[in-house]
Design a protein around this motif. Structure first.
Motif, PDB file in Angstrom:
ATOM      1  N   PRO A 354      -2.951   9.993 -11.276  1.00 24.53           N
ATOM      2  CA  PRO A 354      -1.622   9.451 -10.966  1.00 24.53           C
ATOM      3  C   PRO A 354      -0.827  10.393 -10.069  1.00 24.53           C
ATOM      4  CG  PRO A 354      -1.679  10.294 -13.207  1.00 24.53           C
ATOM      5  CD  PRO A 354      -3.081  10.358 -12.697  1.00 24.53           C
ATOM      6  N   PHE A 355       0.027   9.804  -9.234  1.00 23.40           N
ATOM      7  CA  PHE A 355       0.850  10.588  -8.327  1.00 23.40           C
ATOM      8  C   PHE A 355       2.185   9.899  -8.132  1.00 23.40           C
ATOM      9  CE2 PHE A 355      -1.663   7.641  -5.788  1.00 23.40           C
ATOM     10  CZ  PHE A 355      -0.727   7.075  -4.934  1.00 23.40           C
ATOM     11  N   VAL A 356       3.165  10.677  -7.686  1.00 24.86           N
ATOM     12  CA  VAL A 356       4.472  10.137  -7.300  1.00 24.86           C
ATOM     13  C   VAL A 356       4.831  10.722  -5.946  1.00 24.86           C
ATOM     14  CG1 VAL A 356       5.266   9.812  -9.673  1.00 24.86           C
ATOM     15  CG2 VAL A 356       5.711  11.991  -8.520  1.00 24.86           C
ATOM     16  N   TYR A 357       5.641   9.976  -5.182  1.00 23.99           N
ATOM     17  CA  TYR A 357       6.132  10.458  -3.891  1.00 23.99           C
ATOM     18  C   TYR A 357       7.454  11.188  -4.082  1.00 23.99           C
ATOM     19  CZ  TYR A 357       2.705   7.369  -1.630  1.00 23.99           C
ATOM     20  OH  TYR A 357       1.556   6.749  -1.212  1.00 23.99           O
ATOM     21  N   ASP A 358       7.622  12.278  -3.327  1.00 26.13           N
ATOM     22  CA  ASP A 358       8.834  13.070  -3.487  1.00 26.13           C
ATOM     23  C   ASP A 358      10.087  12.308  -3.064  1.00 26.13           C
ATOM     24  OD1 ASP A 358       8.243  13.094  -0.773  1.00 26.13           O
ATOM     25  OD2 ASP A 358       8.003  15.265  -0.633  1.00 26.13           O
ATOM     26  N   THR A 359       9.960  11.448  -2.039  1.00 30.13           N
ATOM     27  CA  THR A 359      11.106  10.641  -1.635  1.00 30.13           C
ATOM     28  C   THR A 359      10.643   9.431  -0.848  1.00 30.13           C
ATOM     29  OG1 THR A 359      13.244  10.669  -0.494  1.00 30.13           O
ATOM     30  CG2 THR A 359      11.475  11.942   0.513  1.00 30.13           C
ATOM     31  N   TYR A 360      11.359   8.335  -1.003  1.00 28.01           N
ATOM     32  CA  TYR A 360      11.145   7.135  -0.202  1.00 28.01           C
ATOM     33  C   TYR A 360      12.305   6.182  -0.431  1.00 28.01           C
ATOM     34  CZ  TYR A 360       9.441   4.948  -4.543  1.00 28.01           C
ATOM     35  OH  TYR A 360       9.338   4.480  -5.821  1.00 28.01           O
ATOM     36  N   GLU A 361      12.365   5.150   0.408  1.00 24.09           N
ATOM     37  CA  GLU A 361      13.382   4.126   0.284  1.00 24.09           C
ATOM     38  C   GLU A 361      12.730   2.855  -0.258  1.00 24.09           C
ATOM     39  OE1 GLU A 361      17.498   3.209   0.713  1.00 24.09           O
ATOM     40  OE2 GLU A 361      16.418   5.092   1.082  1.00 24.09           O
ATOM     41  N   LEU A 362      13.165   2.395  -1.410  1.00 24.16           N
ATOM     42  CA  LEU A 362      12.700   1.113  -1.928  1.00 24.16           C
ATOM     43  C   LEU A 362      13.491   0.022  -1.222  1.00 24.16           C
ATOM     44  CD1 LEU A 362      10.991  -0.557  -3.916  1.00 24.16           C
ATOM     45  CD2 LEU A 362      12.888  -0.347  -5.546  1.00 24.16           C
ATOM     46  N   GLU A 363      12.798  -0.779  -0.401  1.00 22.39           N
ATOM     47  CA  GLU A 363      13.463  -1.826   0.367  1.00 22.39           C
ATOM     48  C   GLU A 363      13.494  -3.146  -0.390  1.00 22.39           C
ATOM     49  OE1 GLU A 363      11.417  -1.906   4.105  1.00 22.39           O
ATOM     50  OE2 GLU A 363      11.974   0.147   4.603  1.00 22.39           O
ATOM     51  N   GLY A 364      12.601  -3.320  -1.355  1.00 17.97           N
ATOM     52  CA  GLY A 364      12.578  -4.529  -2.145  1.00 17.97           C
ATOM     53  C   GLY A 364      11.194  -4.843  -2.651  1.00 17.97           C
ATOM     54  N   THR A 365      11.008  -6.058  -3.119  1.00 16.78           N
ATOM     55  CA  THR A 365       9.720  -6.499  -3.652  1.00 16.78           C
ATOM     56  C   THR A 365       9.443  -7.920  -3.166  1.00 16.78           C
ATOM     57  OG1 THR A 365      10.740  -7.354  -5.670  1.00 16.78           O
ATOM     58  CG2 THR A 365       9.932  -5.080  -5.722  1.00 16.78           C
ATOM     59  N   ILE A 366       8.161  -8.319  -3.218  1.00 13.81           N
ATOM     60  CA  ILE A 366       7.777  -9.707  -2.995  1.00 13.81           C
ATOM     61  C   ILE A 366       7.144 -10.219  -4.275  1.00 13.81           C
ATOM     62  CG2 ILE A 366       7.428  -9.241  -0.538  1.00 13.81           C
ATOM     63  CD1 ILE A 366       4.390  -9.554  -1.081  1.00 13.81           C
ATOM     64  N   SER A 367       6.933 -11.516  -4.355  1.00 16.64           N
ATOM     65  CA  SER A 367       6.348 -12.085  -5.571  1.00 16.64           C
ATOM     66  C   SER A 367       4.837 -12.168  -5.455  1.00 16.64           C
ATOM     67  CB  SER A 367       6.920 -13.481  -5.828  1.00 16.64           C
ATOM     68  OG  SER A 367       6.390 -14.425  -4.906  1.00 16.64           O
ATOM     69  N   ALA A 368       4.169 -12.097  -6.611  1.00 15.34           N
ATOM     70  CA  ALA A 368       2.709 -12.214  -6.635  1.00 15.34           C
ATOM     71  C   ALA A 368       2.267 -13.585  -6.148  1.00 15.34           C
ATOM     72  CB  ALA A 368       2.189 -11.944  -8.043  1.00 15.34           C
ATOM     73  N   ALA A 369       3.019 -14.622  -6.518  1.00 21.08           N
ATOM     74  CA  ALA A 369       2.652 -15.973  -6.102  1.00 21.08           C
ATOM     75  C   ALA A 369       2.702 -16.106  -4.588  1.00 21.08           C
ATOM     76  CB  ALA A 369       3.580 -16.981  -6.760  1.00 21.08           C
ATOM     77  N   GLU A 370       3.730 -15.518  -3.965  1.00 19.42           N
ATOM     78  CA  GLU A 370       3.842 -15.608  -2.514  1.00 19.42           C
ATOM     79  C   GLU A 370       2.768 -14.784  -1.824  1.00 19.42           C
ATOM     80  OE1 GLU A 370       7.517 -15.951   0.585  1.00 19.42           O
ATOM     81  OE2 GLU A 370       7.480 -14.148  -0.661  1.00 19.42           O
ATOM     82  N   LEU A 371       2.410 -13.655  -2.409  1.00 17.58           N
ATOM     83  CA  LEU A 371       1.328 -12.854  -1.834  1.00 17.58           C
ATOM     84  C   LEU A 371       0.040 -13.661  -1.817  1.00 17.58           C
ATOM     85  CD1 LEU A 371       0.440 -10.008  -0.786  1.00 17.58           C
ATOM     86  CD2 LEU A 371      -0.260  -9.525  -3.134  1.00 17.58           C
ATOM     87  N   ASP A 372      -0.286 -14.301  -2.931  1.00 16.34           N
ATOM     88  CA  ASP A 372      -1.501 -15.116  -2.990  1.00 16.34           C
ATOM     89  C   ASP A 372      -1.463 -16.253  -1.962  1.00 16.34           C
ATOM     90  OD1 ASP A 372      -2.565 -13.599  -5.015  1.00 16.34           O
ATOM     91  OD2 ASP A 372      -1.919 -14.943  -6.626  1.00 16.34           O
ATOM     92  N   LYS A 374       0.312 -16.505   0.905  1.00 17.55           N
ATOM     93  CA  LYS A 374       0.508 -16.218   2.328  1.00 17.55           C
ATOM     94  C   LYS A 374      -0.291 -15.036   2.856  1.00 17.55           C
ATOM     95  CE  LYS A 374       5.224 -18.067   2.321  1.00 17.55           C
ATOM     96  NZ  LYS A 374       6.657 -17.785   2.611  1.00 17.55           N
ATOM     97  N   ILE A 375      -1.066 -14.374   1.995  1.00 15.29           N
ATOM     98  CA  ILE A 375      -1.759 -13.165   2.442  1.00 15.29           C
ATOM     99  C   ILE A 375      -2.742 -13.466   3.571  1.00 15.29           C
ATOM    100  CG2 ILE A 375      -3.553 -13.364   0.660  1.00 15.29           C
ATOM    101  CD1 ILE A 375      -2.047 -10.086   2.012  1.00 15.29           C
ATOM    102  N   ALA A 376      -3.431 -14.608   3.517  1.00 13.11           N
ATOM    103  CA  ALA A 376      -4.425 -14.926   4.540  1.00 13.11           C
ATOM    104  C   ALA A 376      -3.791 -15.102   5.906  1.00 13.11           C
ATOM    105  CB  ALA A 376      -5.205 -16.182   4.143  1.00 13.11           C
ATOM    106  N   ALA A 377      -2.548 -15.584   5.930  1.00 18.78           N
ATOM    107  CA  ALA A 377      -1.843 -15.788   7.194  1.00 18.78           C
ATOM    108  C   ALA A 377      -1.014 -14.586   7.605  1.00 18.78           C
ATOM    109  CB  ALA A 377      -0.947 -17.021   7.088  1.00 18.78           C
ATOM    110  N   GLY A 378      -0.931 -13.586   6.749  1.00 17.72           N
ATOM    111  CA  GLY A 378      -0.149 -12.391   7.074  1.00 17.72           C
ATOM    112  C   GLY A 378       1.333 -12.544   6.880  1.00 17.72           C
TER     113      GLY A 378
END
Length: 407
Positions: A354-372, A374-378
């Protein structure tokens, strides 16, 4: 006979005096040695054996919680069929900290020799169960875990194997040490984590039988693609590399340490389809393995060919040094960076760390259903900005969109 007994008594007295003790009086009778108390060991037959693949560890994540992601290997040693009805994870106080019940088990379990989801383990079969125990903080981590697993057996074999049995198995300690802190391997905004911990994604599910034992090198691995302003990572025909604007992005070292192995001779794959005919050593494509010290290695995979950064084995990288460019080589259907930490220099014959990043910006999240969907179309993907903001010393979990410092 009397003279021999007297000699023994004198010798015993001498030994006691030399030891600083007082010999017993001549008329004192030694106490007889007490007979050992009877001990009863209560054995229980466990028709399905269970063990953890590795010691579980806590991981602070972008959702504000701590995930304990690990695997159980189940082995049905009977001639009966065993159906997993419930898995209850119990801490050292006897409290339940996670439960999978009924059909819920199916999404977290895979039976060897099968391709369809299921929770029925045939005679002599093995199964893997992926578990995710979630607590509020590192301080709330249990010190030990055990597992109450309820099986239905068909047919039963009374009195040893009942039709329904609960086994308490696979007791394990929990490693409560903090995960390693590293820098991110990319720069810029919009990086979608499309495959990682802690659901049963293809990475978490990638448990390999390598060198005679099971390994889970990708337990915390992340696959990154970069979204544009419209939430897409493809802007043209999916089978053309030029349709992926982030193709060729800089890949940077997450910490200080030497390169211990690398490869840059594999060609780019045509995106839009999974390649076939790869040998075991081609799955990572062009890649770099870096030694971060203390038995921790970083793996950067699917890089562009021809070593565009001009790195060498033995070269000591500094955090932020460019080591390659994002490509589409090896086992990949579209340009992306595969990144993980591991406990050996072998990308497949290791266990994920396991690892963590020292800093980053969380811009948001997407849903698992939408990933499934639309992933093929990008894409395009709708980004939910709830909870967005700067985060430190955390791991961005599956479906997050993150931005990383430039330079």
């Amino acid at each position: 006979m009397a003279r021999f007994a007297r000699a023994v008594a004198v010798a015993a007295a001498s030994i006691l005096l030399l030891a600083g003790c007082t010999a017993p009086a001549a008329d004192e009778t030694p106490s007889p040695t007490a007979a050992p108390a009877a001990q009863t060991v209560e054995d229980s037959f466990t028709p399905v054996l269970a063990q953890t693949l590795a010691v579980p560890r806590g991981l602070p994540t972008s959702d504000g919680r701590v995930h304990v992601a690990y695997e159980l290997l189940l082995s049905n040693v009977t001639t009966q069929t065993a159906t997993v009805e419930q898995i209850d994870v119990v801490d050292e106080s006897g409290d339940s900290v996670a439960t999978l019940d009924g059909d819920e088990v199916t999404g977290w379990m895979h039976v060897s020799g099968t391709t369809a989801p299921g929770r029925v383990i045939g005679p002599g079969q093995n199964a893997l169960v992926w578990l995710d125990v979630v607590v509020d903080s590192m301080d709330a981590l249990p010190s030990r875990l055990t597992h109450d697993i309820t099986f239905a057996f068909e047919p039963g074999a009374p009195p040893v194997i009942s039709n329904r049995m609960t086994e308490r198995v696979a007791e394990t300690e929990v490693d409560r040490s903090a995960p390693i802190v590293i820098g991110p391997p990319l720069r810029g905004p919009g990086w979608l984590n499309g495959n990682s911990c802690c659901a049963v994604t293809p990475h978490r599910g990638a448990v390999n039988a390598i060198n005679g034992s099971f390994h889970a090198p990708e337990r915390y691995a992340i696959d990154y693609v970069q979204l544009d302003a419209d939430g897409s990572f493809v802007t043209g025909p999916i089978d053309e590399l030029e349709s992926y604007p982030y193709f060729g992005a800089d890949i940077v070292a997450v910490g200080d340490g030497p390169i211990v192995s690398m490869r840059f001779d594999l060609p780019e794959q045509t995106p839009g389809a999974n390649p076939t005919g790869l040998t075991l050593d081609e799955y990572g494509g062009n890649h770099v393995v870096q030694d971060l010290g203390d038995g921790v290695y970083a793996f950067y995979a699917h890089l562009q060919p021809d070593n565009p950064a001009g790195v060498e084995v033995g070269q000591v990288l500094k955090k932020g040094d460019v080591l390659g460019l994002l490509g589409n080589t090896g086992n990949t259907d579209s340009p992306h960076l595969h990144f993980h930490l591991m406990d050996s220099p072998s990308p497949l014959g290791s266990n994920g760390i396991p690892f963590v990043y020292d800093t980053y910006e969380l811009e948001g999240t997407i849903s698992a259903a939408e990933l499934d969907e639309k992933i093929a179309a990008g894409g395009p993907f709708a980004i939910d900005a709830a909870g967005a903001g700067s985060q430190t010393d955390l791991y961005p979990i599956w479906l997050t969109v993150t931005g990383y410092p430039e330079g």
